[in-house]
Design a protein around this motif. Structure first.
Motif, PDB file in Angstrom:
ATOM      1  N   ALA A  74       0.294   3.087   7.628  1.00  0.00           N
ATOM      2  CA  ALA A  74       0.793   2.163   6.603  1.00  0.00           C
ATOM      3  C   ALA A  74       2.060   2.717   5.966  1.00  0.00           C
ATOM      4  CB  ALA A  74      -0.276   1.922   5.535  1.00  0.00           C
ATOM      5  N   TRP A  75       2.060   3.987   5.638  1.00  0.00           N
ATOM      6  CA  TRP A  75       3.221   4.646   5.032  1.00  0.00           C
ATOM      7  C   TRP A  75       4.441   4.551   5.953  1.00  0.00           C
ATOM      8  CZ3 TRP A  75       5.504   9.484   6.468  1.00  0.00           C
ATOM      9  CH2 TRP A  75       6.406  10.000   5.540  1.00  0.00           C
ATOM     10  N   HIS A  76       4.225   4.793   7.220  1.00  0.00           N
ATOM     11  CA  HIS A  76       5.317   4.709   8.185  1.00  0.00           C
ATOM     12  C   HIS A  76       5.791   3.259   8.349  1.00  0.00           C
ATOM     13  CE1 HIS A  76       7.816   5.891  11.533  1.00  0.00           C
ATOM     14  NE2 HIS A  76       7.294   4.909  12.239  1.00  0.00           N
ATOM     15  N   ALA A  77       4.842   2.325   8.422  1.00  0.00           N
ATOM     16  CA  ALA A  77       5.170   0.916   8.658  1.00  0.00           C
ATOM     17  C   ALA A  77       5.947   0.292   7.496  1.00  0.00           C
ATOM     18  CB  ALA A  77       3.896   0.105   8.914  1.00  0.00           C
ATOM     19  N   ARG A 110      -0.928  -6.861  11.313  1.00  0.00           N
ATOM     20  CA  ARG A 110      -0.073  -7.845  10.643  1.00  0.00           C
ATOM     21  C   ARG A 110       0.642  -7.131   9.505  1.00  0.00           C
ATOM     22  NH1 ARG A 110      -2.881 -13.089   8.224  1.00  0.00           N
ATOM     23  NH2 ARG A 110      -4.024 -11.374   7.348  1.00  0.00           N
ATOM     24  N   LYS A 111       1.904  -7.507   9.283  1.00  0.00           N
ATOM     25  CA  LYS A 111       2.694  -6.834   8.246  1.00  0.00           C
ATOM     26  C   LYS A 111       3.536  -7.848   7.500  1.00  0.00           C
ATOM     27  CE  LYS A 111       6.257  -3.300   7.677  1.00  0.00           C
ATOM     28  NZ  LYS A 111       7.380  -4.122   7.237  1.00  0.00           N
ATOM     29  N   GLY A 112       3.383  -7.836   6.190  1.00  0.00           N
ATOM     30  CA  GLY A 112       4.238  -8.612   5.309  1.00  0.00           C
ATOM     31  C   GLY A 112       5.092  -7.648   4.498  1.00  0.00           C
ATOM     32  N   ILE A 118      -4.161  -3.090   8.988  1.00  0.00           N
ATOM     33  CA  ILE A 118      -4.229  -2.040  10.006  1.00  0.00           C
ATOM     34  C   ILE A 118      -5.655  -1.916  10.533  1.00  0.00           C
ATOM     35  CG2 ILE A 118      -3.925   0.439  10.449  1.00  0.00           C
ATOM     36  CD1 ILE A 118      -1.705   0.412   8.385  1.00  0.00           C
ATOM     37  N   ARG A 119      -5.763  -1.702  11.840  1.00  0.00           N
ATOM     38  CA  ARG A 119      -7.040  -1.463  12.513  1.00  0.00           C
ATOM     39  C   ARG A 119      -6.977  -0.072  13.131  1.00  0.00           C
ATOM     40  NH1 ARG A 119      -7.220  -5.524  16.540  1.00  0.00           N
ATOM     41  NH2 ARG A 119      -7.942  -6.856  14.867  1.00  0.00           N
ATOM     42  N   GLY A 140       5.093  -1.470  -5.583  1.00  0.00           N
ATOM     43  CA  GLY A 140       6.368  -1.978  -6.080  1.00  0.00           C
ATOM     44  C   GLY A 140       6.801  -3.280  -5.454  1.00  0.00           C
ATOM     45  N   GLU A 141       6.111  -3.751  -4.411  1.00  0.00           N
ATOM     46  CA  GLU A 141       6.459  -5.026  -3.759  1.00  0.00           C
ATOM     47  C   GLU A 141       5.516  -6.123  -4.250  1.00  0.00           C
ATOM     48  OE1 GLU A 141       8.906  -5.990  -1.810  1.00  0.00           O
ATOM     49  OE2 GLU A 141       9.786  -4.001  -1.623  1.00  0.00           O
ATOM     50  N   ARG A 142       6.054  -7.316  -4.338  1.00  0.00           N
ATOM     51  CA  ARG A 142       5.238  -8.485  -4.734  1.00  0.00           C
ATOM     52  C   ARG A 142       5.082  -9.434  -3.585  1.00  0.00           C
ATOM     53  NH1 ARG A 142       5.632  -9.993 -10.655  1.00  0.00           N
ATOM     54  NH2 ARG A 142       6.111  -8.037 -11.620  1.00  0.00           N
TER      55      ARG A 142
END
Length: 142
Positions: A74-77, A110-112, A118-119, A140-142
């Motif tokens: 997640a951090w990388h993505a 899936r990524k927004g 993540i699986r 920090g993202e909405r």
């Protein structure tokens, strides 16, 4: 198991590098990593201290490790920005025991902009022992 045996068994197989740890990860580690064509794979050597009273690796330890593996992706993505677990569902498929080498990998499903799905899977000797699905919030993202 003696302290010397536990220390020897905490060493990773060839080609793995020890991950720097802080806080809780320092208490339960070490965690190791290896770069691969598709990304990074993580591993740890299960020890007596990771086991429950029945002699198998505690589900909480496996969930910690899954959270670490999925969180690293997640951090990388999200461009190496802070992110936090919103939810994680785990299915325990098989037991692991002290001395086992446990590896984990994950994929973004899936990524927004603000949320990442993540699986992942933990394996012992190439066989799955835990699967996890998680949702991550990019701070920090909405």
């Amino acid at each position: 198991m003696t302290a010397d045996t536990a220390q020897a068994e905490s060493v990773a197989p060839a080609g793995w590098r020890r991950l720097e740890a802080k806080g809780f990860s320092e208490l339960v580690g070490p965690v190791w990593f290896r770069k691969e064509a598709g990304g990074v794979r993580f591993g740890f050597r299960a020890e007596d201290r990771h086991a429950n009273p029945n002699g198998v690796i505690h589900g909480g330890m496996l969930m910690y490790f899954a959270d670490h593996v999925l969180g690293a992706l997640a951090w990388h993505a999200c461009g190496r920005r802070p992110c936090a677990t919103l939810s994680m569902n785990c299915d325990f498929l098989a037991a692991a025991r002290p001395g086992d080498w446990i590896e984990g990998n994950a994929e973004v499903t899936r990524k927004g902009r603000a949320v990442i799905f993540i699986r992942g899977m933990l394996e012992k000797d190439g066989a799955p022992i835990l699967t996890a699905d998680s949702v991550w919030k990019v701070i920090g993202e909405r």
